[in-house]
Write a protein that holds these residues in place. Structure first.
Motif, mmCIF file in Angstrom:
data_model
loop_
_atom_site.group_PDB
_atom_site.id
_atom_site.type_symbol
_atom_site.label_atom_id
_atom_site.label_comp_id
_atom_site.label_asym_id
_atom_site.label_seq_id
_atom_site.Cartn_x
_atom_site.Cartn_y
_atom_site.Cartn_z
ATOM 1 N N SER A 1 0.835 -1.180 -0.027
ATOM 2 C CA SER A 1 -0.061 -0.011 -0.070
ATOM 3 C C SER A 1 1.056 1.108 -0.132
ATOM 4 C CB SER A 1 -0.690 0.066 1.219
ATOM 5 O OG SER A 1 -0.449 0.345 2.343
ATOM 6 N N PHE A 2 0.267 2.247 -0.068
ATOM 7 C CA PHE A 2 1.065 3.622 -0.019
ATOM 8 C C PHE A 2 1.631 3.784 1.285
ATOM 9 C CE2 PHE A 2 -2.629 4.902 2.034
ATOM 10 C CZ PHE A 2 -2.435 5.938 2.938
ATOM 11 N N LEU A 3 1.306 3.112 2.195
ATOM 12 C CA LEU A 3 2.113 3.238 3.763
ATOM 13 C C LEU A 3 3.547 2.410 3.578
ATOM 14 C CD1 LEU A 3 -1.225 2.787 5.731
ATOM 15 C CD2 LEU A 3 -0.021 4.795 5.550
ATOM 16 N N ASN A 4 3.729 1.444 2.687
ATOM 17 C CA ASN A 4 4.730 0.729 2.952
ATOM 18 C C ASN A 4 5.682 0.436 1.608
ATOM 19 O OD1 ASN A 4 3.034 -1.022 1.619
ATOM 20 N ND2 ASN A 4 3.217 -2.626 3.302
ATOM 21 N N ILE A 5 5.497 1.374 0.772
ATOM 22 C CA ILE A 5 6.152 1.466 -0.566
ATOM 23 C C ILE A 5 7.217 2.556 -0.804
ATOM 24 C CG2 ILE A 5 4.269 0.177 -2.097
ATOM 25 C CD1 ILE A 5 3.999 2.917 -3.146
ATOM 26 N N ASN A 6 8.484 2.282 -1.312
ATOM 27 C CA ASN A 6 9.342 3.019 -1.490
ATOM 28 C C ASN A 6 9.237 3.898 -2.882
ATOM 29 O OD1 ASN A 6 10.304 1.196 -3.629
ATOM 30 N ND2 ASN A 6 11.304 0.300 -1.924
ATOM 31 N N ALA A 7 10.313 4.553 -3.275
ATOM 32 C CA ALA A 7 10.233 5.319 -4.268
ATOM 33 C C ALA A 7 9.929 4.526 -5.647
ATOM 34 C CB ALA A 7 11.584 6.232 -4.706
ATOM 35 N N ASN A 8 10.327 3.182 -5.667
ATOM 36 C CA ASN A 8 10.506 2.307 -6.636
ATOM 37 C C ASN A 8 8.956 1.697 -6.834
ATOM 38 O OD1 ASN A 8 13.068 2.714 -7.622
ATOM 39 N ND2 ASN A 8 13.666 1.175 -5.971
ATOM 40 N N LYS A 9 8.256 1.962 -5.724
ATOM 41 C CA LYS A 9 6.914 1.447 -5.894
ATOM 42 C C LYS A 9 6.870 -0.153 -5.501
ATOM 43 C CE LYS A 9 4.547 4.842 -7.876
ATOM 44 N NZ LYS A 9 4.882 6.040 -7.185
ATOM 45 N N THR A 10 7.877 -0.621 -4.777
ATOM 46 C CA THR A 10 8.095 -1.774 -4.082
ATOM 47 C C THR A 10 7.987 -1.636 -2.595
ATOM 48 O OG1 THR A 10 10.605 -1.755 -4.004
ATOM 49 C CG2 THR A 10 9.441 -2.577 -6.158
ATOM 50 N N LEU A 11 7.931 -2.825 -1.936
ATOM 51 C CA LEU A 11 7.704 -2.831 -0.544
ATOM 52 C C LEU A 11 9.065 -2.435 0.098
ATOM 53 C CD1 LEU A 11 5.457 -5.814 -0.055
ATOM 54 C CD2 LEU A 11 4.910 -4.012 0.932
ATOM 55 N N PHE A 12 8.991 -1.766 1.090
ATOM 56 C CA PHE A 12 10.158 -1.374 1.933
ATOM 57 C C PHE A 12 10.802 -2.642 2.593
ATOM 58 C CE2 PHE A 12 8.578 3.015 2.620
ATOM 59 C CZ PHE A 12 9.606 3.742 2.224
ATOM 60 N N GLY A 13 11.866 -2.732 2.558
ATOM 61 C CA GLY A 13 12.570 -3.891 3.261
ATOM 62 C C GLY A 13 12.530 -3.909 4.616
ATOM 63 N N GLY A 14 12.217 -2.686 5.184
ATOM 64 C CA GLY A 14 12.190 -2.511 6.799
ATOM 65 C C GLY A 14 10.648 -3.240 7.090
ATOM 66 N N SER A 15 9.756 -3.215 6.050
ATOM 67 C CA SER A 15 8.550 -3.766 6.355
ATOM 68 C C SER A 15 8.461 -5.266 6.506
ATOM 69 C CB SER A 15 7.394 -2.970 5.325
ATOM 70 O OG SER A 15 7.344 -1.826 5.447
ATOM 71 N N ILE A 16 9.155 -5.726 5.348
ATOM 72 C CA ILE A 16 9.411 -7.228 5.289
ATOM 73 C C ILE A 16 10.187 -7.846 6.461
ATOM 74 C CG2 ILE A 16 10.358 -8.815 3.791
ATOM 75 C CD1 ILE A 16 10.097 -7.068 1.328
ATOM 76 N N PHE A 17 11.070 -6.998 6.844
ATOM 77 C CA PHE A 17 11.987 -7.567 8.031
ATOM 78 C C PHE A 17 11.139 -7.476 9.347
ATOM 79 C CE2 PHE A 17 14.569 -6.878 11.809
ATOM 80 C CZ PHE A 17 15.077 -8.246 11.740
ATOM 81 N N SER A 18 10.279 -6.516 9.262
ATOM 82 C CA SER A 18 9.300 -6.210 10.854
ATOM 83 C C SER A 18 8.352 -7.247 10.521
ATOM 84 C CB SER A 18 8.766 -4.663 10.658
ATOM 85 O OG SER A 18 9.753 -3.733 10.943
ATOM 86 N N SER A 19 8.148 -7.782 9.634
ATOM 87 C CA SER A 19 6.836 -8.845 9.684
ATOM 88 C C SER A 19 7.636 -10.121 10.346
ATOM 89 C CB SER A 19 6.271 -9.053 8.200
ATOM 90 O OG SER A 19 7.323 -9.662 7.519
ATOM 91 N N VAL A 20 8.629 -10.462 10.020
ATOM 92 C CA VAL A 20 9.226 -11.588 10.609
ATOM 93 C C VAL A 20 9.912 -11.470 11.941
ATOM 94 C CG1 VAL A 20 10.974 -13.471 10.048
ATOM 95 C CG2 VAL A 20 9.856 -12.377 8.278
ATOM 96 N N ASP A 21 10.408 -10.094 12.440
ATOM 97 C CA ASP A 21 11.181 -9.963 13.553
ATOM 98 C C ASP A 21 10.402 -10.410 14.641
ATOM 99 O OD1 ASP A 21 12.230 -8.600 16.091
ATOM 100 O OD2 ASP A 21 12.472 -7.012 14.846
#
Length: 168
Positions: free
Chosen positions: A42-62
Motif C-alpha cells: 500500500s502507499f504506507l509501505n512502498i518506496n520510491a520504486n513502488k516496491t515494498l520497503f525492506g524494513g516492512s518485510i523484516f518487521s513482519s518476521v522480527d
C-alpha cells in the motif's frame, strides 16, 4: 502473558507497527505451532520504486518466533520466560512488487526439544529460517532469526553443581 492463538492473532493485527505497515496475521495455528502472515502492498509501505520497503518485510518476521515459542512454552507450564530476537540476517532476493506472504511451522518435536533443553540448561539460542514469497510464488526474501529464550525461574546453581561434578 499466556494467550490463546485467536487472542494473539487480534493483538498482532492491531499492533501499531504491524497495522501501519500493512502486516496482517491471517492465522495462528493451534498450540502456537505456526503462523500465516501477509504483507499488503500500500502507499504506507512502498518506496520510491513502488516496491515494498525492506524494513516492512523484516518487521513482519522480527517478533514471530520469540512470540510463538514463548506462548508454546507458557502453554507447557514454563510461566516465567523472556524471549527475544538476538540477531537476524535478511537477504532480499527480488523486489516486493506485489503483496508478500510467509508461513512458519514449528514441529512438535522441535518445541519439545527446545523446552527440555531450557529446563535442563535455563536458556537456548536457536536459529530459524523464513522464506517470504510474492503473489506469484516467487521467493523475494530469506530471513534467518536467532532467538534467545530464558527461563527466569531456572536455578543457576543447578548448572554450577553439574559443572563441579564434571570436574570431579
Amino acid at each position: 502473558m499466556k494467550l490463546s492463538p485467536i487472542s494473539l492473532k487480534w493483538i498482532l493485527r492491531s499492533y501499531p507497527p504491524f497495522f501501519f505497515q500493512r502486516i496482517w496475521v491471517k492465522k495462528i495455528h493451534e498450540g502456537f505451532k505456526g503462523i500465516d502472515v501477509k504483507i499488503y502492498k500500500s502507499f504506507l509501505n512502498i518506496n520510491a520504486n513502488k516496491t515494498l520497503f525492506g524494513g516492512s518485510i523484516f518487521s513482519s518476521v522480527d517478533p514471530i518466533y520469540p512470540i510463538l515459542l514463548d506462548q508454546a512454552f507458557k502453554a507447557k507450564g514454563m510461566r516465567n520466560t523472556v524471549a527475544w530476537l538476538k540477531s537476524a540476517k535478511i537477504d532480499y532476493l527480488k523486489p516486493g512488487r506485489t503483496n508478500l506472504q510467509f508461513s512458519i511451522r514449528l514441529a512438535e518435536e522441535e518445541i519439545d526439544e527446545a523446552f527440555e533443553f531450557i529446563k535442563e540448561n535455563g536458556k537456548i539460542v536457536k536459529t530459524f529460517t523464513t522464506e517470504i514469497y510474492d503473489n506469484n510464488g516467487i521467493k523475494c526474501a530469506v530471513c534467518q532469526n536467532e532467538i534467545y529464550i530464558r527461563d527466569l525461574s531456572f536455578d543457576v546453581s543447578k548448572l554450577r553443581r553439574r559443572e563441579i561434578n564434571k570436574i570431579i
